[in-house]
Write an enzyme that holds these catalytic residues in place. Structure first.
Site, PDB file in Angstrom:
ATOM      1  N   LYS A   1      -4.202  -9.172  -7.089  1.00 55.79           N
ATOM      2  CA  LYS A   1      -5.555  -9.600  -6.500  1.00 55.79           C
ATOM      3  C   LYS A   1      -6.607  -8.475  -6.778  1.00 55.79           C
ATOM      4  O   LYS A   1      -6.513  -7.143  -7.126  1.00 55.79           O
ATOM      5  CB  LYS A   1      -5.439  -9.149  -4.791  1.00 55.79           C
ATOM      6  CG  LYS A   1      -6.776  -9.318  -3.835  1.00 55.79           C
ATOM      7  CD  LYS A   1      -6.255  -9.479  -2.690  1.00 55.79           C
ATOM      8  CE  LYS A   1      -6.647  -8.041  -2.194  1.00 55.79           C
ATOM      9  NZ  LYS A   1      -7.418  -7.832  -1.050  1.00 55.79           N
TER      10      LYS A   1
ATOM     11  N   LYS B   1       0.798  -1.212  -0.080  1.00 58.31           N
ATOM     12  CA  LYS B   1      -0.023  -0.063  -0.119  1.00 58.31           C
ATOM     13  C   LYS B   1       0.960   1.394  -0.148  1.00 58.31           C
ATOM     14  O   LYS B   1       0.491   2.342  -0.644  1.00 58.31           O
ATOM     15  CB  LYS B   1      -1.019  -0.151   1.173  1.00 58.31           C
ATOM     16  CG  LYS B   1      -1.787  -1.162   1.299  1.00 58.31           C
ATOM     17  CD  LYS B   1      -3.474  -0.932   1.105  1.00 58.31           C
ATOM     18  CE  LYS B   1      -4.154  -1.999   0.480  1.00 58.31           C
ATOM     19  NZ  LYS B   1      -5.289  -2.165   0.539  1.00 58.31           N
TER      20      LYS B   1
ATOM     21  N   LYS C   1     -11.109  -3.476  -4.608  1.00 57.12           N
ATOM     22  CA  LYS C   1     -12.118  -2.749  -4.619  1.00 57.12           C
ATOM     23  C   LYS C   1     -11.641  -1.227  -4.963  1.00 57.12           C
ATOM     24  O   LYS C   1     -12.318  -0.352  -5.611  1.00 57.12           O
ATOM     25  CB  LYS C   1     -13.194  -2.801  -3.726  1.00 57.12           C
ATOM     26  CG  LYS C   1     -12.829  -2.276  -2.301  1.00 57.12           C
ATOM     27  CD  LYS C   1     -13.917  -2.597  -1.526  1.00 57.12           C
ATOM     28  CE  LYS C   1     -13.591  -3.525  -0.049  1.00 57.12           C
ATOM     29  NZ  LYS C   1     -12.240  -3.052   0.525  1.00 57.12           N
TER      30      LYS C   1
END
Ligand code: AQP
Length: 332
Positions: A196, A114, A199
């Site tokens: 992955k 991240k 969203k």
């Protein structure tokens, strides 16, 4: 006395829920809700580790509650709540962050991923996120934490933190186990099957969302990346795209991966992608319709999350009081 074991899990309202959120998490939660005492939250405090638009966060949080219920989570059987409405999570998180080592947090894969993706906002919350996640789990004395395999590392750290705390103060926390589904543990992007389905990456075409229209779902599967071979064969290393579609089909159609391989032997990718798309459309149709109905009933949603927060706070505050007493905070 209630002998049922306890489960805690949650999803960040950081964007519309995806097929990955459903197959990797919610679908399993529904199956567990008869056997366990379940706490399922909207992890809005985790969502703000990445900058969120306030109106979108509010909307997505409410949509997520409607989608949890539409996926089959019965609010009478499960405690459904919004994390920020149970302040004990934040309070325990601070305490636990004092029992979590800098080196441990530095090793977390999610932090590395991240922070690489959000180089202009590597905030302290992104780094200490696992201490909040540990608080989420330990405050309910959870036995099991259903997660996709990417979250396993955080549950292991939670066990380490709990073990360290218990080692100093006695048996305060139960040590939780991760619960990882055999199929669907990691649904990959339809455009990049090595990463992955997320969203927060909805503009890439790699994502299918629970509220997507059937024609959009079919289009996403038709465009899904495969390979230059033509055989439907499960081989994550050599054929990541096809293997991902096989996993999705297997869960959506209620078959095993081996059955899927047999069913589509010699039928080519065109046929296969069409079948995966149709299976997903049918899987999501009732969810989409019920979530839309629930979203128009704001009073009902408010009742669900208000009652959920009350029930959650009751349990959470018990653990917090015990922790405060153990560490030497003066009791009221
Ligand atoms: N693609 C996936 N396959 C399997 N499981 C998944 N989960 C999420 N995506 C997949 C599981 O859902 C739970 C909730 O995760 P989260 O939304 O709180 O965090 P996340 O894993 O970071 O989800 P996203 O979609 O990737 O969100 P963003 O883009 O905001 O970071 C977890 O148990 C997770 O494993």
């Amino acid at each position: 006395m209630d002998e049922k074991k306890i489960i805690l899990s949650g999803i960040k309202p950081s964007g519309a829920l995806t097929l990955g959120s459903y197959l990797g998490a919610i679908k399993n939660w529904v199956e567990l809700s008869d056997t366990y005492n379940c706490y399922y939250m909207m992890a809005d405090m985790h969502a703000i580790t990445i900058r969120q638009d306030p109106a979108a966060l509010r909307r997505t949080t409410l949509e997520q509650i409607a989608q949890y219920i539409a996926c089959g989570l019965d609010p009478d059987k499960n405690v459904i709540f919004i994390q920020s409405q149970v302040p004990a999570h934040a309070e325990l998180s601070w305490v636990l962050s004092c029992y979590t080592m800098f080196g441990e947090l530095s090793r977390m894969t999610q932090f590395k991923d991240k922070s690489a993706k959000n180089a202009d906002n590597i905030n302290a919350g992104l780094f200490t996120y696992p201490a909040l996640m540990a608080a989420d789990i330990l405050i309910y004395q959870a036995d099991l934490v259903p997660v996709g395999d990417d979250q396993k590392q955080h549950v292991e750290l939670t066990r380490d933190i709990a073990g360290r705390f218990n080692g100093i103060y006695g048996d305060v926390f139960k040590l939780p186990e991760p619960f990882i589904p055999k199929v669907g543990a990691r649904i990959m992007s339809l455009q990049d099957p090595t990463s992955k389905m997320s969203k927060s990456e909805q503009d890439t075409g790699g994502c299918v969302c629970l509220m997507d229209k059937p024609e959009d779902i079919m289009r996403a599967f038709k465009r899904a990346v495969t390979d230059s071979d033509t055989r439907v064969r499960y081989d994550v290393k050599e054929k990541p795209g096809v293997s991902n579609l096989m996993q999705i089909y297997a869960v959506a159609a209620g078959k095993s991966v081996i059955e899927t391989e047999k069913d589509f032997d010699c039928r080519g990718y065109g046929d296969f992608k069409q079948a995966v798309g149709e299976a997903v459309v049918e899987l999501l149709r009732p969810v989409r319709e019920e979530a839309a109905r629930l979203l128009s009933d704001k009073a009902y949603l408010e009742k669900v999350y208000t009652e959920g927060a009350e029930k959650a706070a009751y349990t959470a505050n018990k653990t917090l009081r015990k922790v405060y007493k153990k560490i030497g905070f003066v009791q009221k």
